[in-house]
Every structure is written in structure tokens, then in C-alpha cells.
Design a protein around this motif. Sequence first.
Motif, PDB file in Angstrom:
ATOM      1  N   ASP A  79       0.825  -1.210   0.000  1.00  0.00           N
ATOM      2  CA  ASP A  79       0.000   0.000   0.000  1.00  0.00           C
ATOM      3  C   ASP A  79       0.858   1.259   0.000  1.00  0.00           C
ATOM      4  OD1 ASP A  79      -2.123  -1.728  -0.008  1.00  0.00           O
ATOM      5  OD2 ASP A  79      -2.682  -1.374   2.085  1.00  0.00           O
ATOM      6  N   GLY A  80       1.984   1.221   0.707  1.00  0.00           N
ATOM      7  CA  GLY A  80       2.906   2.359   0.704  1.00  0.00           C
ATOM      8  C   GLY A  80       3.527   2.578  -0.669  1.00  0.00           C
ATOM      9  N   ALA A  81       3.862   1.488  -1.352  1.00  0.00           N
ATOM     10  CA  ALA A  81       4.418   1.585  -2.702  1.00  0.00           C
ATOM     11  C   ALA A  81       3.391   2.186  -3.658  1.00  0.00           C
ATOM     12  CB  ALA A  81       4.868   0.211  -3.192  1.00  0.00           C
ATOM     13  N   ARG A  82       2.155   1.753  -3.551  1.00  0.00           N
ATOM     14  CA  ARG A  82       1.081   2.308  -4.399  1.00  0.00           C
ATOM     15  C   ARG A  82       0.911   3.806  -4.170  1.00  0.00           C
ATOM     16  NH1 ARG A  82      -3.855  -2.011  -3.769  1.00  0.00           N
ATOM     17  NH2 ARG A  82      -3.175  -3.474  -5.358  1.00  0.00           N
ATOM     18  N   ARG A  83       0.874   4.206  -2.897  1.00  0.00           N
ATOM     19  CA  ARG A  83       0.709   5.635  -2.584  1.00  0.00           C
ATOM     20  C   ARG A  83       1.881   6.449  -3.127  1.00  0.00           C
ATOM     21  NH1 ARG A  83      -1.237   3.569   2.107  1.00  0.00           N
ATOM     22  NH2 ARG A  83       0.760   3.774   3.148  1.00  0.00           N
ATOM     23  N   PHE A  84       3.103   5.941  -2.915  1.00  0.00           N
ATOM     24  CA  PHE A  84       4.292   6.650  -3.398  1.00  0.00           C
ATOM     25  C   PHE A  84       4.230   6.839  -4.911  1.00  0.00           C
ATOM     26  CE2 PHE A  84       8.430   6.354  -5.452  1.00  0.00           C
ATOM     27  CZ  PHE A  84       9.036   7.495  -4.956  1.00  0.00           C
ATOM     28  N   LEU A  85       3.901   5.763  -5.637  1.00  0.00           N
ATOM     29  CA  LEU A  85       3.846   5.864  -7.093  1.00  0.00           C
ATOM     30  C   LEU A  85       2.740   6.798  -7.557  1.00  0.00           C
ATOM     31  CD1 LEU A  85       4.603   2.239  -8.232  1.00  0.00           C
ATOM     32  CD2 LEU A  85       6.002   4.281  -8.585  1.00  0.00           C
ATOM     33  N   ALA A  86       1.566   6.698  -6.969  1.00  0.00           N
ATOM     34  CA  ALA A  86       0.466   7.585  -7.351  1.00  0.00           C
ATOM     35  C   ALA A  86       0.862   9.042  -7.124  1.00  0.00           C
ATOM     36  CB  ALA A  86      -0.798   7.240  -6.575  1.00  0.00           C
ATOM     37  N   ASP A  87       1.424   9.341  -5.967  1.00  0.00           N
ATOM     38  CA  ASP A  87       1.834  10.716  -5.659  1.00  0.00           C
ATOM     39  C   ASP A  87       2.944  11.185  -6.592  1.00  0.00           C
ATOM     40  OD1 ASP A  87       0.006  10.654  -3.594  1.00  0.00           O
ATOM     41  OD2 ASP A  87       1.516  10.468  -1.998  1.00  0.00           O
ATOM     42  N   THR A  88       3.927  10.328  -6.820  1.00  0.00           N
ATOM     43  CA  THR A  88       5.082  10.706  -7.637  1.00  0.00           C
ATOM     44  C   THR A  88       4.704  10.881  -9.099  1.00  0.00           C
ATOM     45  OG1 THR A  88       6.581   9.553  -6.130  1.00  0.00           O
ATOM     46  CG2 THR A  88       7.413  10.000  -8.339  1.00  0.00           C
ATOM     47  N   LEU A  89       3.948   9.945  -9.644  1.00  0.00           N
ATOM     48  CA  LEU A  89       3.616  10.005 -11.058  1.00  0.00           C
ATOM     49  C   LEU A  89       2.599  11.101 -11.381  1.00  0.00           C
ATOM     50  CD1 LEU A  89       3.508   6.194 -11.894  1.00  0.00           C
ATOM     51  CD2 LEU A  89       5.347   7.827 -12.387  1.00  0.00           C
ATOM     52  N   GLN A  90       1.867  11.577 -10.388  1.00  0.00           N
ATOM     53  CA  GLN A  90       0.922  12.677 -10.603  1.00  0.00           C
ATOM     54  C   GLN A  90       1.520  14.040 -10.276  1.00  0.00           C
ATOM     55  OE1 GLN A  90      -3.448  11.632  -9.816  1.00  0.00           O
ATOM     56  NE2 GLN A  90      -2.328  10.412  -8.323  1.00  0.00           N
ATOM     57  N   ASN A  91       2.742  14.056  -9.763  1.00  0.00           N
ATOM     58  CA  ASN A  91       3.385  15.300  -9.348  1.00  0.00           C
ATOM     59  C   ASN A  91       4.011  15.988 -10.563  1.00  0.00           C
ATOM     60  OD1 ASN A  91       4.952  17.335  -8.277  1.00  0.00           O
ATOM     61  ND2 ASN A  91       5.707  16.106  -6.570  1.00  0.00           N
ATOM     62  N   ALA A  92       3.310  16.943 -11.143  1.00  0.00           N
ATOM     63  CA  ALA A  92       3.777  17.626 -12.349  1.00  0.00           C
ATOM     64  C   ALA A  92       5.075  18.399 -12.106  1.00  0.00           C
ATOM     65  CB  ALA A  92       2.693  18.557 -12.876  1.00  0.00           C
ATOM     66  N   SER A  93       5.336  18.831 -10.876  1.00  0.00           N
ATOM     67  CA  SER A  93       6.552  19.599 -10.615  1.00  0.00           C
ATOM     68  C   SER A  93       7.816  18.751 -10.767  1.00  0.00           C
ATOM     69  CB  SER A  93       6.507  20.231  -9.217  1.00  0.00           C
ATOM     70  OG  SER A  93       6.586  19.231  -8.214  1.00  0.00           O
ATOM     71  N   LEU A  94       7.681  17.415 -10.718  1.00  0.00           N
ATOM     72  CA  LEU A  94       8.840  16.551 -10.946  1.00  0.00           C
ATOM     73  C   LEU A  94       9.198  16.485 -12.427  1.00  0.00           C
ATOM     74  CD1 LEU A  94       8.087  13.560  -8.555  1.00  0.00           C
ATOM     75  CD2 LEU A  94       9.709  15.433  -8.216  1.00  0.00           C
ATOM     76  N   ASP A  95       8.243  16.798 -13.302  1.00  0.00           N
ATOM     77  CA  ASP A  95       8.453  16.846 -14.745  1.00  0.00           C
ATOM     78  C   ASP A  95       9.128  15.570 -15.254  1.00  0.00           C
ATOM     79  OD1 ASP A  95       8.173  18.031 -17.210  1.00  0.00           O
ATOM     80  OD2 ASP A  95      10.124  19.028 -17.115  1.00  0.00           O
ATOM     81  N   LEU A  96       8.611  14.406 -14.842  1.00  0.00           N
ATOM     82  CA  LEU A  96       9.169  13.136 -15.287  1.00  0.00           C
ATOM     83  C   LEU A  96       8.852  12.875 -16.751  1.00  0.00           C
ATOM     84  CD1 LEU A  96       8.304  10.814 -12.265  1.00  0.00           C
ATOM     85  CD2 LEU A  96      10.583  11.599 -12.948  1.00  0.00           C
ATOM     86  N   ASP A  97       9.854  12.398 -17.487  1.00  0.00           N
ATOM     87  CA  ASP A  97       9.665  12.016 -18.885  1.00  0.00           C
ATOM     88  C   ASP A  97       9.401  10.526 -19.031  1.00  0.00           C
ATOM     89  OD1 ASP A  97      10.288  14.589 -20.144  1.00  0.00           O
ATOM     90  OD2 ASP A  97      12.299  14.250 -19.309  1.00  0.00           O
ATOM     91  N   PHE A  98       9.952   9.745 -18.116  1.00  0.00           N
ATOM     92  CA  PHE A  98       9.900   8.290 -18.254  1.00  0.00           C
ATOM     93  C   PHE A  98       9.982   7.664 -16.873  1.00  0.00           C
ATOM     94  CE2 PHE A  98      12.061   4.202 -18.849  1.00  0.00           C
ATOM     95  CZ  PHE A  98      11.275   3.629 -19.830  1.00  0.00           C
ATOM     96  N   ALA A  99       9.227   6.598 -16.684  1.00  0.00           N
ATOM     97  CA  ALA A  99       9.318   5.836 -15.436  1.00  0.00           C
ATOM     98  C   ALA A  99       9.401   4.360 -15.787  1.00  0.00           C
ATOM     99  CB  ALA A  99       8.108   6.106 -14.545  1.00  0.00           C
ATOM    100  N   ALA A 100      10.413   3.691 -15.289  1.00  0.00           N
ATOM    101  CA  ALA A 100      10.565   2.247 -15.502  1.00  0.00           C
ATOM    102  C   ALA A 100      10.301   1.569 -14.164  1.00  0.00           C
ATOM    103  CB  ALA A 100      11.968   1.917 -16.005  1.00  0.00           C
ATOM    104  N   LEU A 101       9.230   0.807 -14.113  1.00  0.00           N
ATOM    105  CA  LEU A 101       8.787   0.189 -12.860  1.00  0.00           C
ATOM    106  C   LEU A 101       8.823  -1.320 -13.029  1.00  0.00           C
ATOM    107  CD1 LEU A 101       5.695   2.495 -12.418  1.00  0.00           C
ATOM    108  CD2 LEU A 101       7.981   2.837 -11.467  1.00  0.00           C
TER     109      LEU A 101
END
Length: 110
Positions: free
Chosen positions: A53-75
Motif C-alpha cells: 500500500d505504501g508503494a502504491r501511494r508513493f507511485l500515485a503521488d510521484t507520477l501525478q506530481n507535475a513539478s517533478l516533470d518526469l519524462d519516463f518511469a521504468a517500474l
Amino acid sequence: ESVSVAAPSAPHVQGATSTLSVLQWNAHGQCFLPCLPGQQEDRCDTRFPICRDGARRFLADTLQNASLDLDFAALEGFNLDMVTDGGGGALRERWANLTHVCGGGGGARQ
């Protein structure tokens, strides 16, 4: 199972310096497995589902965080539902994905 997701790229600007922003995470499989009676504790999460559940929350928060401006995520070690369950439809709308399952549709436990 592995999931790789990529966001749409920004348009190229003449003379601009390009930076690729990447998230790479290879989660331990034990994080997603409850311990069964008689199972070795190093093969499962003794406090399941806390890690999952912690991993899910972290990913949801991180992948929705536009300020991180991620181009690619390899999970690696996640399936698409595991990643998007924490973020609902917002993650599916923002991120494209490519999925590969080792061992076929049922994974290694076939």
C-alpha cells in the motif's frame, strides 16, 4: 512482472538544452506477497499489506506530481493495476504504458 510507462515528450526547441527526467524502481517481490503458514519470512512481507500500500501511494503521488516533470518511469515488479489503483484514472490519462510479463500471462507462478 514489469511495467514501463512514459509521458508524452515536450516539443523540441531550437538551441535548448535537453534533460531527460527518469524514475527507475525495481521493487522487491516480497513487498507484494503475504506470508503463508510455514513460508520463509524472507520470501514475503510479514506485515502485508503495509509495503504494498505504501508503494502504491508513493507511485500515485510521484507520477501525478507535475513539478517533478518526469519524462519516463521504468517500474519493475509492478503490474499496471497495482500502479493505477492508487491514482485512479488520472494516471492512465497522463501516462502511456508498455507492459511485459515474465513467464507468460500468469507470471512466474503459472
